[in-house]
Design a protein around this motif. Structure first.
Motif, PDB file in Angstrom:
ATOM      1  N   GLY A  49     -11.498  -9.203  -3.922  1.00  0.00           N
ATOM      2  CA  GLY A  49     -10.857  -8.947  -2.476  1.00  0.00           C
ATOM      3  C   GLY A  49      -9.512  -9.453  -2.101  1.00  0.00           C
ATOM      4  N   MET A  50      -8.681  -9.694  -3.367  1.00  0.00           N
ATOM      5  CA  MET A  50      -7.192  -9.788  -3.063  1.00  0.00           C
ATOM      6  C   MET A  50      -6.280  -8.894  -3.401  1.00  0.00           C
ATOM      7  SD  MET A  50      -7.147 -13.642  -5.091  1.00  0.00           S
ATOM      8  CE  MET A  50      -8.053 -13.286  -6.377  1.00  0.00           C
ATOM      9  N   THR A  51      -5.574  -8.291  -2.579  1.00  0.00           N
ATOM     10  CA  THR A  51      -4.849  -7.086  -2.490  1.00  0.00           C
ATOM     11  C   THR A  51      -3.467  -7.553  -2.989  1.00  0.00           C
ATOM     12  OG1 THR A  51      -5.784  -6.326  -0.725  1.00  0.00           O
ATOM     13  CG2 THR A  51      -3.774  -5.217  -1.515  1.00  0.00           C
ATOM     14  N   SER A  52      -3.115  -6.883  -4.282  1.00  0.00           N
ATOM     15  CA  SER A  52      -1.753  -7.111  -4.861  1.00  0.00           C
ATOM     16  C   SER A  52      -0.792  -5.939  -4.709  1.00  0.00           C
ATOM     17  CB  SER A  52      -1.742  -7.919  -6.055  1.00  0.00           C
ATOM     18  OG  SER A  52      -0.657  -7.807  -6.730  1.00  0.00           O
ATOM     19  N   PHE A  53       0.348  -6.252  -4.099  1.00  0.00           N
ATOM     20  CA  PHE A  53       1.367  -4.945  -4.073  1.00  0.00           C
ATOM     21  C   PHE A  53       2.225  -5.474  -5.124  1.00  0.00           C
ATOM     22  CE2 PHE A  53      -0.274  -4.463   0.139  1.00  0.00           C
ATOM     23  CZ  PHE A  53      -0.334  -3.000  -0.038  1.00  0.00           C
ATOM     24  N   LEU A 114      -3.005 -18.300   1.104  1.00  0.00           N
ATOM     25  CA  LEU A 114      -2.720 -17.604   2.179  1.00  0.00           C
ATOM     26  C   LEU A 114      -3.906 -16.610   2.537  1.00  0.00           C
ATOM     27  CD1 LEU A 114       0.938 -16.759   1.203  1.00  0.00           C
ATOM     28  CD2 LEU A 114       0.391 -18.504   2.860  1.00  0.00           C
ATOM     29  N   SER A 115      -4.127 -16.665   3.860  1.00  0.00           N
ATOM     30  CA  SER A 115      -5.202 -15.610   4.427  1.00  0.00           C
ATOM     31  C   SER A 115      -4.693 -14.363   5.192  1.00  0.00           C
ATOM     32  CB  SER A 115      -6.140 -16.405   5.343  1.00  0.00           C
ATOM     33  OG  SER A 115      -5.057 -16.858   6.368  1.00  0.00           O
ATOM     34  N   GLY A 116      -5.553 -13.442   5.152  1.00  0.00           N
ATOM     35  CA  GLY A 116      -5.309 -12.041   5.795  1.00  0.00           C
ATOM     36  C   GLY A 116      -4.294 -11.399   5.052  1.00  0.00           C
ATOM     37  N   PHE A 117      -3.261 -10.997   5.903  1.00  0.00           N
ATOM     38  CA  PHE A 117      -2.241  -9.840   5.304  1.00  0.00           C
ATOM     39  C   PHE A 117      -0.811 -10.906   4.725  1.00  0.00           C
ATOM     40  CE2 PHE A 117      -1.880  -9.650   9.954  1.00  0.00           C
ATOM     41  CZ  PHE A 117      -0.361 -10.387   9.950  1.00  0.00           C
ATOM     42  N   TYR A 118      -1.103 -12.237   4.664  1.00  0.00           N
ATOM     43  CA  TYR A 118       0.018 -12.726   4.179  1.00  0.00           C
ATOM     44  C   TYR A 118       0.205 -12.702   2.568  1.00  0.00           C
ATOM     45  CZ  TYR A 118       0.815 -14.858   8.887  1.00  0.00           C
ATOM     46  OH  TYR A 118       1.126 -14.972  10.048  1.00  0.00           O
ATOM     47  N   LEU A 119      -1.111 -12.567   1.924  1.00  0.00           N
ATOM     48  CA  LEU A 119      -0.982 -12.603   0.597  1.00  0.00           C
ATOM     49  C   LEU A 119      -0.532 -11.390   0.154  1.00  0.00           C
ATOM     50  CD1 LEU A 119      -1.772 -13.602  -2.350  1.00  0.00           C
ATOM     51  CD2 LEU A 119      -4.098 -12.620  -1.922  1.00  0.00           C
ATOM     52  N   PRO A 120      -0.860 -10.070   0.773  1.00  0.00           N
ATOM     53  CA  PRO A 120      -0.267  -8.696   0.252  1.00  0.00           C
ATOM     54  C   PRO A 120       1.138  -8.868   0.701  1.00  0.00           C
ATOM     55  CG  PRO A 120      -2.078  -8.457   1.610  1.00  0.00           C
ATOM     56  CD  PRO A 120      -2.079  -9.900   1.463  1.00  0.00           C
ATOM     57  N   LEU A 121       1.484  -9.607   1.721  1.00  0.00           N
ATOM     58  CA  LEU A 121       3.056  -9.548   1.898  1.00  0.00           C
ATOM     59  C   LEU A 121       3.823 -10.190   1.125  1.00  0.00           C
ATOM     60  CD1 LEU A 121       3.277 -10.045   5.855  1.00  0.00           C
ATOM     61  CD2 LEU A 121       4.153  -8.049   4.540  1.00  0.00           C
ATOM     62  N   CYS A 122       3.249 -11.461   0.437  1.00  0.00           N
ATOM     63  CA  CYS A 122       3.908 -12.095  -0.475  1.00  0.00           C
ATOM     64  C   CYS A 122       4.010 -11.500  -1.654  1.00  0.00           C
ATOM     65  CB  CYS A 122       3.044 -13.552  -0.683  1.00  0.00           C
ATOM     66  SG  CYS A 122       3.657 -14.739   0.416  1.00  0.00           S
TER      67      CYS A 122
END
Ligand code: ADP
Ligand code: MG
Length: 608
Positions: A49-53, A114-122
């Motif tokens: 469940g951790m999204t990576s771009f 980081l939670s929510g969309f902060y991880l994908p943003l990072c």
């Protein structure tokens, strides 16, 4: 899935390898290279469940590391005399993996909490910065990149043709697929799968979610780096373009289209996208002429179409198609129960003080949710906690299970102060719990859910699980789970998907899950809510049976009739304060309790 199917599929694939045309082989080589990245993404995004771009950046690190090692004069000068040049690509692989490991660890520490969309943003941020870094470093050739990368060779045989190199790519892919399959099919895999449902439940099962998230992240990064290494020696040149943000997005697309939660979806997704893109590039100029380039629009439309109709990706649909070939899971026999394989604890004798809250006060800003609450729980008793809505029951429950900290006072578990300890530590010391709002892994079987509760009783790590060295222990865990499912009266539901059960049964599954951890104390938050009359009776007899076996149970409950027949002791909370503690008979007569309940409006759920 039956073990035979993958073996047949892989053998067919390698047999076809000899006969397929060169062009298809080249495309398949790319598919394999991409599929390795996507496999990591499936574990990281689909399973954990951790999204990576930013996955393409790690591909780039692997690609550039080996490109530099195999072409730089510095390395040639220093290692040239020691090593045969044909060995350098392997040095490049290790070098790339080492840099990736260190970087992923560093980035993981900063971003993963980081939670929510902060991880994908990072991930977007560092994905972009690596891309520019590759282009700006002179020793990496800037935007022109590095050329003349040597091909991979095994002893004297140079793997220069796509057909021979492809064998290495696909062998590595299938090896990783096997390792990942084993990992997910183990105690550690269950822990990884539990990450998706949030921290609270996983931590309460004793799983260190931060550490697991970091490990999953590093695993996916290492796979991406391996893919970059292959890419470098396949292409024989690198420049920053294939490691940009849009490639990262494409990897995610591949994972999602294939089926982000399915390992085999990685092959399907990368295969489909690679072939569709190549096909579009061929046919579109013949339709629209070479001046117009509507490929990306058409590609986007196809992706939209697939996601609209198959939101979980294409793999589950494909599996359904083959379902008739797939054998059902093996049934287990309880008579082979081998609990000795698992860690187990000595149960404290009846009457031992298990859990002791001493003068706990909890403030939320100005609001005092618990005011100097003292509460204890002894081995072999059922202690009920009752009180009107908003009385502070859930608050003290969270403090007793390490989910929240008291503002004043402290909690002792088996005589040990739990000051500063978290839910995981409470679980380690033998506290099992259920949740007011059921927290199961909804798409998993009852068996897998219950087995998760035994997490702390096993000890094999990731590598051992990947290599299947944990089979005896895993079997013991499964048998333990089956035993607890049976003990809770759910025999026969082992293979049912958790979300297909009624709410009442799901609550029982939570109890079975807690029991697999062999707890000394069981904390139940409204276990009878939503249960039908007969189910409540069954639950009551289960709890009485557990009490008889020496377990201590703290239960929050609204159903007074249920509590009065079940509890040995009752504590009543009102406005955050304990207003009475005693046997059910004493409580029923207590004037303060009658006042608290009957004094509030008639609609209250808690009328006596
Ligand atoms: P109960 O479970 O008995 O219904 P709770 O323990 O949930 O009661 O809540 C007690 C009081 O504390 C309520 O007034 C509630 O609004 C407040 N409260 C609970 N949790 C929080 C929180 N995280 N932040 C602020 N107030 C809270
Ligand atoms: Mg509550």
């Amino acid at each position: 899935m039956s073990a035979k199917l993958p073996v047949i599929a892989i053998s067919t694939f390698f047999s076809a390898w000899l006969f397929l045309p060169d062009f298809t082989i080249s495309l398949l080589d790319y598919v394999g290279i991409y599929a390795i990245v996507v496999l990591g993404l499936v574990i990281m995004t689909g399973v954990a469940g951790m999204t990576s771009f930013g996955q393409a950046a790690f591909v780039g690190i692997g690609a550039y590391a080996t490109a530099w090692v195999t072409t730089s004069l510095f390395i040639a000068d220093n290692l040239g005399n020691l090593l045969d040049p044909s060995f350098l690509p392997w040095v490049g692989l290790v070098f790339g993996l080492m840099i990736t490991y260190a970087l992923a660890w560093f980035l993981g520490v900063i971003t993963l909490n980081l939670s929510g969309f902060y991880l994908p943003l990072c991930t977007i941020a560092w994905g972009l910065s690596f891309y520019y870094l590759f282009g700006n470093l002179e020793f990496l050739g800037g935007h022109t990149g590095i050329t003349s990368i040597p091909p991979l060779s095994i002893s004297t045989y140079s793997l220069i043709s796509p057909r021979s190199f492809g064998c290495v790519i696909w062998l590595i892919f299938f090896l990783l697929l096997w390792l990942m399959h084993n990992l997910l099919d183990s105690r550690e895999g269950r822990a990884i799968q539990s990450l998706k449902s949030g921290r609270l439940m996983a931590e309460s099962m004793g799983i260190n979610t931060s550490s697991y998230r970091a490990k999953v992240f590093m695993l996916a990064a290492l796979m991406a780096s391996t893919s970059g290494w292959l890419y470098s020696h396949f292409q024989r040149f690198v420049n920053p373009t294939p490691f940009n943000l849009s490639s990262s997005i494409e990897y995610l697309f591949m994972a999602v289209i294939g089926g982000a939660a399915y390992l085999w979806g990685a092959v399907l997704g990368s295969g489909l996208i690679t072939f569709i893109k190549s096909y579009l590039q061929d046919i579109i100029p013949s339709i629209f002429g070479s001046n117009i380039n509507p490929e990306s629009i058409i590609f986007g439309l196809i992706m939209l179409f697939i996601l609209q109709y198959y939101p979980n990706g294409l793999w589950p649909g494909l599996i359904k198609l083959f379902l008739s070939f797939v054998k059902p899971k093996k049934k287990f026999h309880i008579d082979k129960y081998e609990p000795s394989e698992l860690n187990s604890r000595n149960m404290p004798p009846k009457g031992t003080l298990i859990l002791d809250a001493k003068g706990v006060t909890k403030r939320f800003g100005g609001l005092v949710a618990n005011r100097s609450v003292s509460l204890d729980l002894n081995a072999g008793e059922i202690h009920a906690l009752i009180g009107p809505n908003g009385a502070g029951k859930s608050t003290i429950f969270n403090i007793l299970s390490g989910v929240d900290f008291p503002s004043e006072g402290q909690v002792e578990l088996l005589g040990e102060s739990m000051r500063g300890k978290v839910a995981r530590d409470f679980a380690t010391r033998g506290l099992g719990r259920t949740f007011q709002h059921v927290r199961l892994l909804r798409s998993q079987s009852v068996l897998d859910n219950v087995a998760l509760g035994a997490h702390l009783r096993g000890h094999f790590g990731w590598l051992a699980c990947m290599l299947r060295l944990d089979r005896r222990e895993e079997r013991a865990i499964q048998l333990e789970a089956i035993e607890q499912i049976r003990r809770c009266g759910l025999a026969g539901s082992e293979n049912a998907i958790a979300s297909s059960l009624s709410l009442g049964k799901q609550r029982i599954v939570e109890i079975a899950r807690a029991l697999s951890g062999q707890p000394v104390a069981l904390l139940l938050d409204e276990p009878a809510a939503g249960l039908r009359h007969l189910e409540k009776k069954d639950l009551a007899s289960l709890l009485m049976q557990l009490r008889l076996e020496g377990l201590s149970i703290l239960i929050i409950e609204h159903d007074m009739e249920f509590v009065m027949h079940l509890a040995d002791r009752i504590t009543v909370l009102d406005f955050g304060t304990v207003i009475a503690t005693g046997t059910p008979q004493e409580i029923q007569k207590n004037p303060r309790v009658l006042d608290a309940y009957l004094g509030i409006d008639e609609q209250s759920e808690g009328s006596l």
